[in-house]
Enzyme design. Sequence first.
Site, PDB file in Angstrom:
ATOM      1  N   LYS A   1       0.830  -1.203   0.000  1.00  0.00           N
ATOM      2  CA  LYS A   1       0.000   0.000   0.000  1.00  0.00           C
ATOM      3  C   LYS A   1       0.868   1.258   0.000  1.00  0.00           C
ATOM      4  O   LYS A   1       0.607   2.216  -0.733  1.00  0.00           O
ATOM      5  CB  LYS A   1      -0.955  -0.017   1.212  1.00  0.00           C
ATOM      6  CG  LYS A   1      -2.047  -1.072   1.057  1.00  0.00           C
ATOM      7  CD  LYS A   1      -2.810  -1.369   2.326  1.00  0.00           C
ATOM      8  CE  LYS A   1      -3.774  -2.549   2.094  1.00  0.00           C
ATOM      9  NZ  LYS A   1      -4.444  -3.022   3.309  1.00  0.00           N
TER      10      LYS A   1
ATOM     11  N   GLN B   1      -4.587  -1.387   9.599  1.00  0.00           N
ATOM     12  CA  GLN B   1      -4.503  -2.732   9.032  1.00  0.00           C
ATOM     13  C   GLN B   1      -5.100  -3.760  10.001  1.00  0.00           C
ATOM     14  O   GLN B   1      -4.722  -3.812  11.171  1.00  0.00           O
ATOM     15  CB  GLN B   1      -3.032  -3.079   8.726  1.00  0.00           C
ATOM     16  CG  GLN B   1      -2.842  -4.395   8.009  1.00  0.00           C
ATOM     17  CD  GLN B   1      -3.450  -4.421   6.605  1.00  0.00           C
ATOM     18  OE1 GLN B   1      -3.302  -3.492   5.825  1.00  0.00           O
ATOM     19  NE2 GLN B   1      -4.174  -5.493   6.293  1.00  0.00           N
TER      20      GLN B   1
ATOM     21  N   ASP C   1     -10.800   2.977   3.613  1.00  0.00           N
ATOM     22  CA  ASP C   1     -11.066   1.532   3.532  1.00  0.00           C
ATOM     23  C   ASP C   1     -12.567   1.263   3.393  1.00  0.00           C
ATOM     24  O   ASP C   1     -12.973   0.172   3.018  1.00  0.00           O
ATOM     25  CB  ASP C   1     -10.583   0.846   4.828  1.00  0.00           C
ATOM     26  CG  ASP C   1      -9.405  -0.090   4.574  1.00  0.00           C
ATOM     27  OD1 ASP C   1      -9.141  -0.397   3.396  1.00  0.00           O
ATOM     28  OD2 ASP C   1      -8.764  -0.502   5.564  1.00  0.00           O
TER      29      ASP C   1
END
Length: 284
Positions: A53, A97, A120
Amino acid sequence: MTAQLIDGNALSRQLRTQVAERVSALKAQGLTPGLAVILVGENPASQVYVRNKVKACEDTGMHSVLEKYEASMTESELLARVEALNNDPSIHGILVQLPLPAHMDAQKVIEAISPAKDVDGFHIASAGALMTGMAGFWPCTPYGCMKMLESIGYSLKGKHAVVIGRSNIVGKPMALMLLQQNATVTICHSATPDLKAMTLQADVIVAAVGKRNVLTADMVKPGAVVLDVGMNRDEAGKLCGDVDFDGVRQVASYITPVPGGVGPMTITMLMVNTLESAERALAA
Ligand code: NAP
């Protein structure tokens, strides 16, 4: 019939080039889009994901911050970091995460992220926006699947889509996105009594289970489009999806490979969401 591949790497390259161009345009106006990625603990798979990422940010010209913490970090320390990033004007997207260590309440941490920076798309406000068709951030994996369908010019109107899996991050948002594009949607899960009876009716199948060979050739209507979200390992330790790729590609019209399918698209859509967050910040 041998299915055509929907190449997630090639489509990602194309989309990331477009992202990079829009990033340059923002930079010319004095704003660099920024993504903050928080990793707590030493999960090896998570370490690879966050590295990819951060690299994608660098490749598209975005600013990125990777914050790594010991698994012993407390939940309140993590919440304080999220709050600081919520208030940091150089950051437009915040990603925590998952999975988090067991002593933390992941949903509470996600809810602490400002919905304006929830790239997200896991915040309850983002889920509500998707559900009601309002502007918000779409979860990256199903969003990537939608882009893959768009890339082959597939119209969902009047089609029957079957989603296998009902998680909050893939299956449910996937079903809502397909519904929004006028597909008739069936969601299957572990308590579905006859999965094959459902998938055989489908024009589009999205497999998001996390088990090898959940979808085999005898379960697919000739000409169906098959998107494989699953990420599993075969006996040799090689990455594979939920779909029996060699069998199903003989029946389907289009299929996504694993690796090189939905996986890269997920990171690409994270870049798109972060860019769009920055564009909204500039417009505000
Ligand atoms: P998850 O939370 O474990 O959900 C799995 C879903 O599959 C559940 O809804 C479960 O049903 C259903 N299921 C389990 N066994 C089934 C069966 N035999 N028949 C039908 N449905 C069944 O997983 P997830 O987070 O959605 O992820 C799914 C897969 O996608 C995993 O392999 C994950 O690694 C992968 N993934 C890939 C990406 C990517 O970027 N490529 C991103 C995210 C996830 P119940 O609800 O009844 O338990």
